[in-house]
Design a protein around this motif. Structure first.
Motif, PDB file in Angstrom:
ATOM      1  N   VAL A   3       0.836  -1.202   0.000  1.00  0.00           N
ATOM      2  CA  VAL A   3       0.000   0.000   0.000  1.00  0.00           C
ATOM      3  C   VAL A   3       0.869   1.249   0.000  1.00  0.00           C
ATOM      4  N   ALA A   4       1.932   1.227   0.820  1.00  0.00           N
ATOM      5  CA  ALA A   4       2.828   2.384   0.896  1.00  0.00           C
ATOM      6  C   ALA A   4       3.513   2.659  -0.444  1.00  0.00           C
ATOM      7  N   LYS A   5       3.843   1.584  -1.165  1.00  0.00           N
ATOM      8  CA  LYS A   5       4.516   1.747  -2.462  1.00  0.00           C
ATOM      9  C   LYS A   5       3.634   2.487  -3.465  1.00  0.00           C
ATOM     10  N   VAL A   6       2.342   2.154  -3.484  1.00  0.00           N
ATOM     11  CA  VAL A   6       1.463   2.733  -4.507  1.00  0.00           C
ATOM     12  C   VAL A   6       0.750   3.997  -4.026  1.00  0.00           C
ATOM     13  N   HIS A   7       0.857   4.298  -2.729  1.00  0.00           N
ATOM     14  CA  HIS A   7       0.131   5.443  -2.169  1.00  0.00           C
ATOM     15  C   HIS A   7       0.591   6.733  -2.853  1.00  0.00           C
ATOM     16  N   GLY A   8      -0.312   7.373  -3.541  1.00  0.00           N
ATOM     17  CA  GLY A   8       0.010   8.623  -4.221  1.00  0.00           C
ATOM     18  C   GLY A   8       0.750   8.455  -5.527  1.00  0.00           C
ATOM     19  N   ALA A   9       1.062   7.225  -5.916  1.00  0.00           N
ATOM     20  CA  ALA A   9       1.808   6.992  -7.160  1.00  0.00           C
ATOM     21  C   ALA A   9       0.887   7.157  -8.364  1.00  0.00           C
ATOM     22  N   ARG A  10       1.428   7.696  -9.432  1.00  0.00           N
ATOM     23  CA  ARG A  10       0.669   7.881 -10.666  1.00  0.00           C
ATOM     24  C   ARG A  10       1.238   6.987 -11.762  1.00  0.00           C
ATOM     25  N   GLY A  11       0.361   6.604 -12.680  1.00  0.00           N
ATOM     26  CA  GLY A  11       0.781   5.758 -13.778  1.00  0.00           C
ATOM     27  C   GLY A  11      -0.112   4.552 -13.898  1.00  0.00           C
ATOM     28  N   SER A  12       0.032   3.831 -14.987  1.00  0.00           N
ATOM     29  CA  SER A  12      -0.775   2.633 -15.203  1.00  0.00           C
ATOM     30  C   SER A  12      -0.301   1.509 -14.301  1.00  0.00           C
ATOM     31  N   SER A  13      -1.164   0.509 -14.134  1.00  0.00           N
ATOM     32  CA  SER A  13      -0.797  -0.643 -13.307  1.00  0.00           C
ATOM     33  C   SER A  13       0.428  -1.348 -13.863  1.00  0.00           C
ATOM     34  N   LEU A  14       0.487  -1.462 -15.188  1.00  0.00           N
ATOM     35  CA  LEU A  14       1.617  -2.145 -15.819  1.00  0.00           C
ATOM     36  C   LEU A  14       2.908  -1.364 -15.591  1.00  0.00           C
ATOM     37  N   GLN A  15       2.842  -0.051 -15.738  1.00  0.00           N
ATOM     38  CA  GLN A  15       4.023   0.789 -15.544  1.00  0.00           C
ATOM     39  C   GLN A  15       4.520   0.715 -14.106  1.00  0.00           C
ATOM     40  N   LEU A  16       3.597   0.852 -13.152  1.00  0.00           N
ATOM     41  CA  LEU A  16       3.989   0.800 -11.746  1.00  0.00           C
ATOM     42  C   LEU A  16       4.499  -0.579 -11.354  1.00  0.00           C
ATOM     43  N   ALA A  17       3.910  -1.618 -11.942  1.00  0.00           N
ATOM     44  CA  ALA A  17       4.360  -2.981 -11.636  1.00  0.00           C
ATOM     45  C   ALA A  17       5.831  -3.146 -11.987  1.00  0.00           C
ATOM     46  N   LYS A  18       6.227  -2.611 -13.131  1.00  0.00           N
ATOM     47  CA  LYS A  18       7.631  -2.714 -13.544  1.00  0.00           C
ATOM     48  C   LYS A  18       8.532  -1.900 -12.625  1.00  0.00           C
ATOM     49  N   GLU A  19       8.077  -0.717 -12.242  1.00  0.00           N
ATOM     50  CA  GLU A  19       8.897   0.156 -11.411  1.00  0.00           C
ATOM     51  C   GLU A  19       9.044  -0.363  -9.983  1.00  0.00           C
ATOM     52  N   LEU A  20       7.978  -0.999  -9.470  1.00  0.00           N
ATOM     53  CA  LEU A  20       7.934  -1.373  -8.053  1.00  0.00           C
ATOM     54  C   LEU A  20       8.232  -2.843  -7.796  1.00  0.00           C
ATOM     55  N   GLY A  21       8.435  -3.624  -8.854  1.00  0.00           N
ATOM     56  CA  GLY A  21       8.688  -5.056  -8.664  1.00  0.00           C
ATOM     57  C   GLY A  21       7.473  -5.818  -8.190  1.00  0.00           C
ATOM     58  N   MET A  22       6.298  -5.424  -8.672  1.00  0.00           N
ATOM     59  CA  MET A  22       5.049  -6.072  -8.301  1.00  0.00           C
ATOM     60  C   MET A  22       4.356  -6.573  -9.559  1.00  0.00           C
ATOM     61  N   ALA A  23       3.386  -7.448  -9.387  1.00  0.00           N
ATOM     62  CA  ALA A  23       2.541  -7.862 -10.510  1.00  0.00           C
ATOM     63  C   ALA A  23       1.439  -6.812 -10.696  1.00  0.00           C
ATOM     64  N   PRO A  24       0.940  -6.629 -11.921  1.00  0.00           N
ATOM     65  CA  PRO A  24      -0.110  -5.627 -12.136  1.00  0.00           C
ATOM     66  C   PRO A  24      -1.321  -5.805 -11.229  1.00  0.00           C
ATOM     67  N   TRP A  25      -1.717  -7.074 -10.998  1.00  0.00           N
ATOM     68  CA  TRP A  25      -2.877  -7.295 -10.143  1.00  0.00           C
ATOM     69  C   TRP A  25      -2.594  -6.894  -8.696  1.00  0.00           C
ATOM     70  N   GLN A  26      -1.324  -7.013  -8.273  1.00  0.00           N
ATOM     71  CA  GLN A  26      -0.965  -6.577  -6.930  1.00  0.00           C
ATOM     72  C   GLN A  26      -1.043  -5.056  -6.816  1.00  0.00           C
ATOM     73  N   VAL A  27      -0.643  -4.371  -7.888  1.00  0.00           N
ATOM     74  CA  VAL A  27      -0.741  -2.909  -7.902  1.00  0.00           C
ATOM     75  C   VAL A  27      -2.206  -2.479  -7.787  1.00  0.00           C
ATOM     76  N   ASP A  28      -3.078  -3.135  -8.574  1.00  0.00           N
ATOM     77  CA  ASP A  28      -4.504  -2.794  -8.537  1.00  0.00           C
ATOM     78  C   ASP A  28      -5.084  -3.013  -7.147  1.00  0.00           C
ATOM     79  N   GLN A  29      -4.738  -4.141  -6.556  1.00  0.00           N
ATOM     80  CA  GLN A  29      -5.276  -4.437  -5.228  1.00  0.00           C
ATOM     81  C   GLN A  29      -4.761  -3.447  -4.182  1.00  0.00           C
ATOM     82  N   ALA A  30      -3.464  -3.156  -4.233  1.00  0.00           N
ATOM     83  CA  ALA A  30      -2.886  -2.213  -3.273  1.00  0.00           C
ATOM     84  C   ALA A  30      -3.479  -0.818  -3.444  1.00  0.00           C
ATOM     85  N   ARG A  31      -3.741  -0.425  -4.686  1.00  0.00           N
ATOM     86  CA  ARG A  31      -4.360   0.887  -4.928  1.00  0.00           C
ATOM     87  C   ARG A  31      -5.755   0.960  -4.316  1.00  0.00           C
TER      88      ARG A  31
END
Length: 335
Positions: free
Chosen positions: A259-287
């Motif tokens: 949650v802390a990683k994606v809090h306030g982060a901008r960008g698509s799930s795919l883009q953030l997944a690559k930047e944060l070392g997460m799967a896209p579905w994990q980014v969506d859930q954390a958001r």
């Protein structure tokens, strides 16, 4: 297909993933992950024997190696039989093995596939440098440390088997049995063998819901969703039935970190997944979970978790209270 003599000249090798490795004159399995190394070696054996069914398998332990053994095994055969030579424990190799293998690499036999397994460390550096200089096939056998990497592993296992698995089921399986890759792989195979159709969260919980790690993630899911009473009830039940609080706190921390990683982060799930070392579905859930938290609420949750972590690992004034407080703080969010 077994490599021809022309295909196996020095410089023809390449780095390869363990799933895609092809036989060549020399293959180096580099790294401590035994499961990945074993799968790569098995794939090489299968591919060679698909073309050379009578290929002989020879296993050599580099620790107890006796001088001259490699030369004996790789000398020309009257019958022209192929050999697959698997040399293990190179990280503790004997001096005789080092000397003989260096000599062999100067002129590899045309009907031998030599598979070298080195778990890591500096022992045999000259041999490793020689292997890399001749550009032999190198397979990195490194542990999968991130949950995103383990989730990708599970997804690929199911995709290659032409089976479907829900994203949430992938996450539940990683949470339940993801500490060792060999156990995670076995769990994938069991689910595919024992079930039909799409694998769901319910199926994963049916088979592996009793694992402590899974209990921790159930508590974490309820807490992040704001279901305070449910989260506390599940936590107290887990502790009352003998669950270790350490992995429960670890599961809470993993969720809050996401949650802390994606809090306030901008960008698509795919883009953030690559930047944060997460799967896209994990980014969506954390958001989705992050919507309940202001920066201040997230900071309170992190502090409560840090205190709980210290309590359950030895600063034990009241570890149970510390875990309950962390769950409550997370569940309340900005309420």
């Amino acid at each position: 297909m077994a490599p021809s003599k022309a295909d196996r000249s020095p410089g023809s090798g390449t780095s390869s993933s363990w799933r895609e490795v092809k036989p060549s004159a020399v293959v180096l399995l580099s790294g401590p992950e035994e499961y990945v190394a074993s799968r790569a070696a098995e794939s090489i054996r299968t591919q060679v024997r698909a073309v050379q069914p009578d290929a002989q398998l020879v296993r050599i332990d580099a620790v107890v190696y006796e001088a001259g053994a490699l030369a004996l095994q790789t000398s020309p055969s009257l019958f022209g039989d192929w050999k697959i030579i698997e040399a293990s424990n190179l990280a503790q190799m004997s001096d005789d093995f080092l000397v003989d293998t260096l000599a062999y690499l100067a002129d590899p036999a045309p009907d031998v596939v030599l598979v070298l397994s080195h778990a890591g460390g500096n022992r045999g550096k000259k041999l490793l440098d020689t292997v890399k200089a001749m550009q032999a096939t190198i397979v990195e056998c490194q542990p999968l440390k991130k949950d995103a990497e383990k989730a990708d592993f599970v997804t690929t296992e199911f995709r290659l088997a032409r089976r479907r698995i829900e994203p949430d089921a992938v996450r539940a399986l990683v949470a339940a049995v993801g500490s060792k890759l060999s156990e995670l792989a076995a769990a994938c195979q069991q689910l595919m063998a024992d079930t039909s159709g799409e694998v769901t969260v319910e199926l994963v919980e049916k088979y592996y819901g009793g694992r402590i790690e899974a209990t921790g993630f159930k508590v974490a899911d309820a807490a992040l969703a704001g279901r305070t009473a449910q989260a506390l009830s599940m936590l107290r039940h887990a502790l009352a039935t003998g669950a270790d609080p350490v992995p429960i706190v670890a599961a809470l921390a993993l969720k809050v970190r996401a949650v802390a990683k994606v809090h306030g982060a901008r960008g698509s799930s795919l883009q953030l997944a690559k930047e944060l070392g997460m799967a896209p579905w994990q980014v969506d859930q954390a958001r989705n979970e992050a919507r309940r938290f202001s920066s201040a609420a997230l900071a309170r949750s992190v502090r409560a978790l840090a205190d709980a972590d210290a309590q359950v690992k030895g600063e034990a004034r009241d570890p149970v209270y510390a875990v309950e407080r962390a769950v409550t703080v997370i569940a309340l969010g900005d309420d």
